[in-house]
Design a protein around this motif. Structure first.
Motif, PDB file in Angstrom:
ATOM      1  N   SER A   1      -3.762 100.224  -0.753  1.00  0.00           N
ATOM      2  CA  SER A   1      -3.743 101.630  -1.173  1.00  0.00           C
ATOM      3  C   SER A   1      -3.420 102.551   0.006  1.00  0.00           C
ATOM      4  O   SER A   1      -2.732 103.566  -0.163  1.00  0.00           O
ATOM      5  CB  SER A   1      -5.080 102.021  -1.803  1.00  0.00           C
ATOM      6  OG  SER A   1      -6.115 102.058  -0.839  1.00  0.00           O
ATOM      7  N   LEU A   2      -3.874 102.188   1.214  1.00  0.00           N
ATOM      8  CA  LEU A   2      -3.571 103.009   2.383  1.00  0.00           C
ATOM      9  C   LEU A   2      -2.090 102.901   2.759  1.00  0.00           C
ATOM     10  O   LEU A   2      -1.473 103.897   3.161  1.00  0.00           O
ATOM     11  CB  LEU A   2      -4.447 102.579   3.566  1.00  0.00           C
ATOM     12  CG  LEU A   2      -5.955 102.804   3.380  1.00  0.00           C
ATOM     13  CD1 LEU A   2      -6.724 102.312   4.611  1.00  0.00           C
ATOM     14  CD2 LEU A   2      -6.273 104.265   3.105  1.00  0.00           C
ATOM     15  N   VAL A   3      -1.525 101.707   2.617  1.00  0.00           N
ATOM     16  CA  VAL A   3      -0.084 101.551   2.846  1.00  0.00           C
ATOM     17  C   VAL A   3       0.696 102.332   1.792  1.00  0.00           C
ATOM     18  O   VAL A   3       1.671 103.031   2.102  1.00  0.00           O
ATOM     19  CB  VAL A   3       0.309 100.061   2.822  1.00  0.00           C
ATOM     20  CG1 VAL A   3       1.826  99.909   2.867  1.00  0.00           C
ATOM     21  CG2 VAL A   3      -0.332  99.323   3.987  1.00  0.00           C
ATOM     22  N   ALA A   4       0.250 102.242   0.535  1.00  0.00           N
ATOM     23  CA  ALA A   4       0.915 102.968  -0.546  1.00  0.00           C
ATOM     24  C   ALA A   4       0.855 104.471  -0.332  1.00  0.00           C
ATOM     25  O   ALA A   4       1.768 105.207  -0.733  1.00  0.00           O
ATOM     26  CB  ALA A   4       0.273 102.602  -1.887  1.00  0.00           C
ATOM     27  N   ALA A   5      -0.222 104.950   0.295  1.00  0.00           N
ATOM     28  CA  ALA A   5      -0.355 106.385   0.559  1.00  0.00           C
ATOM     29  C   ALA A   5       0.760 106.892   1.467  1.00  0.00           C
ATOM     30  O   ALA A   5       1.121 108.065   1.408  1.00  0.00           O
ATOM     31  CB  ALA A   5      -1.717 106.674   1.188  1.00  0.00           C
ATOM     32  N   TRP A   6       1.306 106.010   2.305  1.00  0.00           N
ATOM     33  CA  TRP A   6       2.432 106.388   3.153  1.00  0.00           C
ATOM     34  C   TRP A   6       3.768 106.235   2.430  1.00  0.00           C
ATOM     35  O   TRP A   6       4.683 107.051   2.610  1.00  0.00           O
ATOM     36  CB  TRP A   6       2.458 105.525   4.410  1.00  0.00           C
ATOM     37  CG  TRP A   6       1.355 105.803   5.370  1.00  0.00           C
ATOM     38  CD1 TRP A   6       0.212 105.072   5.558  1.00  0.00           C
ATOM     39  CD2 TRP A   6       1.260 106.902   6.284  1.00  0.00           C
ATOM     40  NE1 TRP A   6      -0.580 105.643   6.529  1.00  0.00           N
ATOM     41  CE2 TRP A   6       0.039 106.758   6.987  1.00  0.00           C
ATOM     42  CE3 TRP A   6       2.088 107.992   6.576  1.00  0.00           C
ATOM     43  CZ2 TRP A   6      -0.365 107.679   7.968  1.00  0.00           C
ATOM     44  CZ3 TRP A   6       1.685 108.890   7.558  1.00  0.00           C
ATOM     45  CH2 TRP A   6       0.476 108.725   8.226  1.00  0.00           C
ATOM     46  N   ILE A   7       3.882 105.187   1.619  1.00  0.00           N
ATOM     47  CA  ILE A   7       5.170 104.859   1.008  1.00  0.00           C
ATOM     48  C   ILE A   7       5.503 105.746  -0.189  1.00  0.00           C
ATOM     49  O   ILE A   7       6.632 106.242  -0.329  1.00  0.00           O
ATOM     50  CB  ILE A   7       5.199 103.370   0.596  1.00  0.00           C
ATOM     51  CG1 ILE A   7       5.085 102.482   1.851  1.00  0.00           C
ATOM     52  CG2 ILE A   7       6.478 103.043  -0.179  1.00  0.00           C
ATOM     53  CD1 ILE A   7       4.995 100.999   1.531  1.00  0.00           C
ATOM     54  N   ILE A   8       4.530 105.946  -1.085  1.00  0.00           N
ATOM     55  CA  ILE A   8       4.792 106.682  -2.328  1.00  0.00           C
ATOM     56  C   ILE A   8       5.367 108.084  -2.085  1.00  0.00           C
ATOM     57  O   ILE A   8       6.341 108.474  -2.731  1.00  0.00           O
ATOM     58  CB  ILE A   8       3.528 106.732  -3.205  1.00  0.00           C
ATOM     59  CG1 ILE A   8       3.176 105.327  -3.694  1.00  0.00           C
ATOM     60  CG2 ILE A   8       3.726 107.683  -4.389  1.00  0.00           C
ATOM     61  CD1 ILE A   8       1.877 105.253  -4.485  1.00  0.00           C
ATOM     62  N   PRO A   9       4.780 108.884  -1.144  1.00  0.00           N
ATOM     63  CA  PRO A   9       5.375 110.210  -0.921  1.00  0.00           C
ATOM     64  C   PRO A   9       6.827 110.168  -0.468  1.00  0.00           C
ATOM     65  O   PRO A   9       7.598 111.099  -0.737  1.00  0.00           O
ATOM     66  CB  PRO A   9       4.468 110.804   0.176  1.00  0.00           C
ATOM     67  CG  PRO A   9       3.165 110.116  -0.003  1.00  0.00           C
ATOM     68  CD  PRO A   9       3.526 108.705  -0.388  1.00  0.00           C
ATOM     69  N   LEU A  10       7.219 109.084   0.223  1.00  0.00           N
ATOM     70  CA  LEU A  10       8.615 108.986   0.676  1.00  0.00           C
ATOM     71  C   LEU A  10       9.566 108.731  -0.479  1.00  0.00           C
ATOM     72  O   LEU A  10      10.771 109.007  -0.381  1.00  0.00           O
ATOM     73  CB  LEU A  10       8.731 107.833   1.688  1.00  0.00           C
ATOM     74  CG  LEU A  10       7.935 107.996   2.995  1.00  0.00           C
ATOM     75  CD1 LEU A  10       8.110 106.749   3.849  1.00  0.00           C
ATOM     76  CD2 LEU A  10       8.376 109.242   3.753  1.00  0.00           C
ATOM     77  N   LEU A  11       9.041 108.214  -1.604  1.00  0.00           N
ATOM     78  CA  LEU A  11       9.884 107.896  -2.754  1.00  0.00           C
ATOM     79  C   LEU A  11      10.007 109.041  -3.735  1.00  0.00           C
ATOM     80  O   LEU A  11      10.798 108.969  -4.677  1.00  0.00           O
ATOM     81  CB  LEU A  11       9.304 106.669  -3.483  1.00  0.00           C
ATOM     82  CG  LEU A  11       9.172 105.385  -2.641  1.00  0.00           C
ATOM     83  CD1 LEU A  11       8.544 104.280  -3.474  1.00  0.00           C
ATOM     84  CD2 LEU A  11      10.513 104.950  -2.089  1.00  0.00           C
ATOM     85  N   LYS A  12       9.220 110.097  -3.517  1.00  0.00           N
ATOM     86  CA  LYS A  12       9.290 111.231  -4.436  1.00  0.00           C
ATOM     87  C   LYS A  12      10.594 111.990  -4.265  1.00  0.00           C
ATOM     88  O   LYS A  12      11.078 112.174  -3.161  1.00  0.00           O
ATOM     89  CB  LYS A  12       8.084 112.170  -4.187  1.00  0.00           C
ATOM     90  CG  LYS A  12       6.745 111.559  -4.575  1.00  0.00           C
ATOM     91  CD  LYS A  12       5.611 112.549  -4.341  1.00  0.00           C
ATOM     92  CE  LYS A  12       4.262 111.960  -4.723  1.00  0.00           C
ATOM     93  NZ  LYS A  12       3.148 112.920  -4.485  1.00  0.00           N
TER      94      LYS A  12
END
Length: 234
Positions: free
Chosen positions: A223-234
């Motif tokens: 979830s912490l890794v996803a917190a960095w990745i997801i905003p970049l995909l928006k």
């Protein structure tokens, strides 16, 4: 150092103290941000400071940067401080010392989960929502809820540690004294040996057997890794 005094490993104190310092700053600036841009559920007359959201985000970012290292430490060298396989059974012994010790483990674990929820929901927000008056986004509500939960989790964490170990336990997190085995001069050698074992395939045994706590650790780190990745995909 007297052996009767509670002793906390130096690395734990550094990680715990760093996360705690940035987290408390993030909580205080979170309320100031709410007070400046929202205030629908009550507010106090704090000065209006438009840049407070950026300051809050900075403290939240530093918390997020340090938090993964603290999670790895907590779930490995500090695992005895978290929920154990027999915790639920021992919680039936209400009022006994073992009950308080295991309740403390529960609150420690809940504090880690609450912080995970807080930093993840914060990263899902857009920094322009509040300045633009967009207060009805789901992630904003989730972030508000996360900070209320976080404040409650910290209060329980402190209360349970005070109950279990009293003032000496709380103060043991603030001292800079350390034993010879905890000397920072040994850390580079320990890190080199750890990396050598990883290269030799020791990582294959990290998740064997797959326990509930290992699964929880993986879920938090993902979830912490996803917190960095997801905003970049928006």
């Amino acid at each position: 150092m007297a052996l009767s005094r509670p002793y906390q490993p130096l690395l734990l104190r550094i990680l715990h103290g760093s996360v705690g310092l940035f987290l408390m700053a993030a909580i205080l600036t979170a309320y100031w941000t709410y007070d400046t841009y929202d205030g629908r559920w009550g507010k106090i007359p704090l000065p209006t400071f438009p840049d407070i959201e950026g300051i809050h985000g900075t403290f939240g970012l530093w918390t997020l940067l340090i938090f993964p290292a603290f999670i790895i430490y907590a779930f490995h060298r500090g695992q005895k401080r978290l929920i154990q396989p027999n915790t639920l059974r021992k919680l039936t012994q209400v009022g006994k010392p073992i009950w308080w010790y295991n309740l403390n483990r529960v609150t420690n674990t809940l504090a880690l989960l609450a912080l995970t929820f807080a930093v993840f929901s914060g990263k899902m927000m857009d920094e322009n929502w509040l300045p633009d008056g967009e207060l009805n986004h789901a992630w904003y509500y989730a972030h508000l809820i996360s900070w209320v939960v976080m404040v409650g989790a910290i209060a329980l964490h402190l209360l349970m540690n005070a109950k279990v170990g009293g003032a000496p336990l709380l103060l043991s997190m603030l001292t800079w004294e350390f034993r010879e085995k905890d000397s920072p001069t040994l850390w580079s050698g320990q890190l080199s040996r750890w990396w050598s074992s990883v290269q030799q395939g020791a990582w294959r045994k990290w998740f064997q057997p797959m326990t509930t706590m290992i699964a929880l650790e993986i879920a938090i780190l993902v979830s912490l890794v996803a917190a960095w990745i997801i905003p970049l995909l928006k």
